[in-house]
Write a protein that holds these residues in place. Sequence first.
Motif, PDB file in Angstrom:
ATOM      1  N   VAL A  59      -7.177  -0.452  52.988  1.00 36.97           N
ATOM      2  CA  VAL A  59      -7.946   0.599  52.330  1.00 36.97           C
ATOM      3  C   VAL A  59      -6.988   1.557  51.630  1.00 36.97           C
ATOM      4  CG1 VAL A  59      -9.886   0.428  53.904  1.00 36.97           C
ATOM      5  CG2 VAL A  59      -8.018   1.983  54.451  1.00 36.97           C
ATOM      6  N   LEU A  60      -7.477   2.156  50.545  1.00 36.59           N
ATOM      7  CA  LEU A  60      -6.657   3.108  49.790  1.00 36.59           C
ATOM      8  C   LEU A  60      -7.204   4.530  49.920  1.00 36.59           C
ATOM      9  CD1 LEU A  60      -8.373   3.892  47.018  1.00 36.59           C
ATOM     10  CD2 LEU A  60      -7.484   1.707  46.224  1.00 36.59           C
ATOM     11  N   ASN A  61      -6.333   5.473  49.682  1.00 34.89           N
ATOM     12  CA  ASN A  61      -6.670   6.899  49.695  1.00 34.89           C
ATOM     13  C   ASN A  61      -7.327   7.311  51.007  1.00 34.89           C
ATOM     14  OD1 ASN A  61      -6.429   9.362  48.459  1.00 34.89           O
ATOM     15  ND2 ASN A  61      -8.283   9.187  47.230  1.00 34.89           N
ATOM     16  N   ALA A  62      -6.899   6.689  52.097  1.00 36.06           N
ATOM     17  CA  ALA A  62      -7.478   6.984  53.407  1.00 36.06           C
ATOM     18  C   ALA A  62      -6.437   7.507  54.384  1.00 36.06           C
ATOM     19  CB  ALA A  62      -8.131   5.727  53.981  1.00 36.06           C
ATOM     20  N   ALA A  63      -5.195   7.624  53.919  1.00 35.38           N
ATOM     21  CA  ALA A  63      -4.103   8.133  54.739  1.00 35.38           C
ATOM     22  C   ALA A  63      -2.930   8.410  53.797  1.00 35.38           C
ATOM     23  CB  ALA A  63      -3.713   7.124  55.823  1.00 35.38           C
ATOM     24  N   ASP A  64      -1.733   8.563  54.344  1.00 34.97           N
ATOM     25  CA  ASP A  64      -0.557   8.817  53.506  1.00 34.97           C
ATOM     26  C   ASP A  64       0.058   7.541  52.963  1.00 34.97           C
ATOM     27  OD1 ASP A  64       0.396   7.821  55.891  1.00 34.97           O
ATOM     28  OD2 ASP A  64       1.920   9.379  56.182  1.00 34.97           O
ATOM     29  N   ARG A  65      -0.608   6.409  53.212  1.00 31.68           N
ATOM     30  CA  ARG A  65      -0.146   5.102  52.736  1.00 31.68           C
ATOM     31  C   ARG A  65      -1.332   4.152  52.831  1.00 31.68           C
ATOM     32  NH1 ARG A  65       0.763   6.149  57.764  1.00 31.68           N
ATOM     33  NH2 ARG A  65       0.566   4.604  59.415  1.00 31.68           N
ATOM     34  N   PRO A  66      -1.291   3.000  52.177  1.00 33.28           N
ATOM     35  CA  PRO A  66      -2.385   2.042  52.361  1.00 33.28           C
ATOM     36  C   PRO A  66      -2.405   1.537  53.804  1.00 33.28           C
ATOM     37  CG  PRO A  66      -0.592   1.056  51.100  1.00 33.28           C
ATOM     38  CD  PRO A  66      -0.276   2.510  51.221  1.00 33.28           C
ATOM     39  N   LEU A  67      -3.582   1.517  54.396  1.00 35.46           N
ATOM     40  CA  LEU A  67      -3.724   1.102  55.791  1.00 35.46           C
ATOM     41  C   LEU A  67      -4.258  -0.320  55.863  1.00 35.46           C
ATOM     42  CD1 LEU A  67      -5.343   4.275  57.439  1.00 35.46           C
ATOM     43  CD2 LEU A  67      -2.926   3.627  57.381  1.00 35.46           C
ATOM     44  N   ARG A  68      -3.714  -1.088  56.793  1.00 33.73           N
ATOM     45  CA  ARG A  68      -4.132  -2.484  56.979  1.00 33.73           C
ATOM     46  C   ARG A  68      -4.785  -2.635  58.340  1.00 33.73           C
ATOM     47  NH1 ARG A  68      -1.289  -7.312  58.850  1.00 33.73           N
ATOM     48  NH2 ARG A  68      -1.997  -9.185  57.743  1.00 33.73           N
ATOM     49  N   PHE A  69      -5.895  -3.389  58.381  1.00 31.73           N
ATOM     50  CA  PHE A  69      -6.622  -3.631  59.619  1.00 31.73           C
ATOM     51  C   PHE A  69      -6.837  -5.129  59.786  1.00 31.73           C
ATOM     52  CE2 PHE A  69      -8.056   0.538  58.091  1.00 31.73           C
ATOM     53  CZ  PHE A  69      -7.736   1.331  59.177  1.00 31.73           C
ATOM     54  N   VAL A  70      -6.783  -5.585  61.042  1.00 29.25           N
ATOM     55  CA  VAL A  70      -7.012  -6.994  61.361  1.00 29.25           C
ATOM     56  C   VAL A  70      -8.119  -7.075  62.404  1.00 29.25           C
ATOM     57  CG1 VAL A  70      -5.988  -9.118  62.259  1.00 29.25           C
ATOM     58  CG2 VAL A  70      -4.605  -7.557  60.870  1.00 29.25           C
ATOM     59  N   GLY A  71      -9.115  -7.919  62.155  1.00 31.11           N
ATOM     60  CA  GLY A  71     -10.268  -8.009  63.052  1.00 31.11           C
ATOM     61  C   GLY A  71     -10.186  -9.155  64.027  1.00 31.11           C
ATOM     62  N   ASP A  72      -9.163  -9.165  64.866  1.00 30.02           N
ATOM     63  CA  ASP A  72      -9.031 -10.243  65.841  1.00 30.02           C
ATOM     64  C   ASP A  72     -10.207 -10.276  66.818  1.00 30.02           C
ATOM     65  OD1 ASP A  72      -6.646 -11.101  64.758  1.00 30.02           O
ATOM     66  OD2 ASP A  72      -5.394  -9.933  66.119  1.00 30.02           O
ATOM     67  N   LEU A 104     -17.755  -3.138  62.072  1.00 29.41           N
ATOM     68  CA  LEU A 104     -16.312  -3.288  61.891  1.00 29.41           C
ATOM     69  C   LEU A 104     -15.785  -2.233  60.920  1.00 29.41           C
ATOM     70  CD1 LEU A 104     -14.020  -5.227  62.785  1.00 29.41           C
ATOM     71  CD2 LEU A 104     -14.470  -6.557  60.714  1.00 29.41           C
ATOM     72  N   ALA A 105     -16.482  -2.049  59.812  1.00 31.09           N
ATOM     73  CA  ALA A 105     -16.062  -1.082  58.808  1.00 31.09           C
ATOM     74  C   ALA A 105     -16.078   0.334  59.368  1.00 31.09           C
ATOM     75  CB  ALA A 105     -16.971  -1.174  57.586  1.00 31.09           C
ATOM     76  N   SER A 106     -17.081   0.652  60.164  1.00 30.67           N
ATOM     77  CA  SER A 106     -17.178   1.989  60.751  1.00 30.67           C
ATOM     78  C   SER A 106     -16.011   2.255  61.703  1.00 30.67           C
ATOM     79  CB  SER A 106     -18.510   2.132  61.486  1.00 30.67           C
ATOM     80  OG  SER A 106     -18.616   3.398  62.089  1.00 30.67           O
ATOM     81  N   ARG A 107     -15.667   1.250  62.502  1.00 30.96           N
ATOM     82  CA  ARG A 107     -14.543   1.420  63.433  1.00 30.96           C
ATOM     83  C   ARG A 107     -13.230   1.610  62.686  1.00 30.96           C
ATOM     84  NH1 ARG A 107     -13.173  -2.701  66.207  1.00 30.96           N
ATOM     85  NH2 ARG A 107     -14.739  -4.271  65.679  1.00 30.96           N
ATOM     86  N   TRP A 108     -13.013   0.802  61.655  1.00 31.10           N
ATOM     87  CA  TRP A 108     -11.774   0.927  60.893  1.00 31.10           C
ATOM     88  C   TRP A 108     -11.709   2.259  60.151  1.00 31.10           C
ATOM     89  CZ3 TRP A 108     -11.763  -4.701  58.540  1.00 31.10           C
ATOM     90  CH2 TRP A 108     -11.312  -5.599  59.522  1.00 31.10           C
ATOM     91  N   ALA A 109     -12.826   2.653  59.549  1.00 31.85           N
ATOM     92  CA  ALA A 109     -12.837   3.928  58.821  1.00 31.85           C
ATOM     93  C   ALA A 109     -12.575   5.100  59.765  1.00 31.85           C
ATOM     94  CB  ALA A 109     -14.172   4.111  58.115  1.00 31.85           C
ATOM     95  N   GLY A 110     -13.009   4.961  61.019  1.00 29.61           N
ATOM     96  CA  GLY A 110     -12.761   6.019  62.001  1.00 29.61           C
ATOM     97  C   GLY A 110     -11.296   6.204  62.339  1.00 29.61           C
ATOM     98  N   GLN A 111     -10.465   5.210  61.995  1.00 31.19           N
ATOM     99  CA  GLN A 111      -9.027   5.294  62.266  1.00 31.19           C
ATOM    100  C   GLN A 111      -8.238   5.834  61.078  1.00 31.19           C
ATOM    101  OE1 GLN A 111      -7.533   1.532  63.997  1.00 31.19           O
ATOM    102  NE2 GLN A 111      -9.658   1.024  64.488  1.00 31.19           N
ATOM    103  N   THR A 112      -8.912   6.146  59.990  1.00 28.11           N
ATOM    104  CA  THR A 112      -8.228   6.654  58.804  1.00 28.11           C
ATOM    105  C   THR A 112      -7.955   8.146  58.922  1.00 28.11           C
ATOM    106  OG1 THR A 112     -10.284   7.115  57.607  1.00 28.11           O
ATOM    107  CG2 THR A 112      -9.347   4.900  57.375  1.00 28.11           C
ATOM    108  N   GLU A 113      -7.061   8.629  58.084  1.00 26.61           N
ATOM    109  CA  GLU A 113      -6.692  10.050  58.073  1.00 26.61           C
ATOM    110  C   GLU A 113      -6.687  10.560  56.636  1.00 26.61           C
ATOM    111  OE1 GLU A 113      -2.922  10.231  59.997  1.00 26.61           O
ATOM    112  OE2 GLU A 113      -3.716   9.711  61.969  1.00 26.61           O
ATOM    113  N   PRO A 114      -7.862  10.639  56.006  1.00 25.53           N
ATOM    114  CA  PRO A 114      -7.911  11.068  54.607  1.00 25.53           C
ATOM    115  C   PRO A 114      -7.482  12.519  54.445  1.00 25.53           C
ATOM    116  CG  PRO A 114     -10.130  10.881  55.529  1.00 25.53           C
ATOM    117  CD  PRO A 114      -9.191  10.317  56.545  1.00 25.53           C
ATOM    118  N   SER A 115      -6.848  12.807  53.320  1.00 24.15           N
ATOM    119  CA  SER A 115      -6.361  14.162  53.052  1.00 24.15           C
ATOM    120  C   SER A 115      -7.309  14.939  52.146  1.00 24.15           C
ATOM    121  CB  SER A 115      -4.967  14.101  52.400  1.00 24.15           C
ATOM    122  OG  SER A 115      -5.002  13.346  51.203  1.00 24.15           O
TER     123      SER A 115
END
Length: 292
Positions: free
Chosen positions: A217-230, A245-256
């Motif tokens: 994902v872009l613009n969600a932290a200070d760098r592009p974040l990568r997530f893996v759905g094992d 899955l999307a909700s859980r991953w978005a909850g881990q972002t740190e948008p500015s």
Amino acid sequence: MKPAEFTYHRPDSVAEALSLLADNADAKILAGGQSLLTLMNLRLARPSAVIDVGRLTELTRIFDDTDDLILGALVTHRTVETDPLIAARAPLLADAARYIGHVGIRNRGTIGGSVAHADPAAEMPLATVVLGATCHVESAVTGRRQVAAEDMFESFYTNSLHPHEMITWISIPTIQSGQGWGFVEYARQHGDYGLAGAGVLLGLAPDGRITSVRAAVLNAADRPLRFVGDDVIGEKPSRELWEGLASRWAGQTEPSSEDPDYSRRLCATAVTEALTAAERRLAREKEQTNGN
């Protein structure tokens, strides 16, 4: 505004460019200039030397390897967008390039320049991260090394390159049969910075169960974040699964942004839609295979 005083160099070879970098600790490389020149004009960047690599045509080439595409660092965004080989072998990369600014910017900006600039809202860093790309880095001081795209980005506009290093080539793993992809970006209008965006790769088994899924994902932290759905491997795709899955991953972002909650909701929507697009592509691929 005008930039602070600097010395201008225009090398004729990669070796000459690397030598100049080794001799000028705070030099900046000028590729397309779409990011650097703006920073210099605003006096946010004040390099003592600028090394214009525009003559290094060897770095504008594209090679088709067995499982990878090898792109020179000076391949332009417009080439990424329109080249038929890239469209066939790495379509997510080509699709992401369409969202970069306007045609004039895409004609000048380069993939290596975008990766080195490390803007967390940029499309090429996201695409290289989700595709698992590798940056080939060279230095007249320490030689050559490889840097995984995920390790290239450290923070806002901060990469992991040493001052004497330059990205010369980028290896892009090609999308294989049985892999679906999706790219979604939301902006106020086309050409603006993305408010949120996501790229995904999805693998499904012949019975339709998930074999792999990853996103960036872009613009969600200070760098592009990568997530893996094992944790969803072996499950059947569904809208409900993608939304969770999307909700859980978005909850881990740190948008500015001024409204982080809104940014997270937009991020979750982008991931959901990108996953849905990937699933649909795989369904069409299966239909075409069965039809033949």
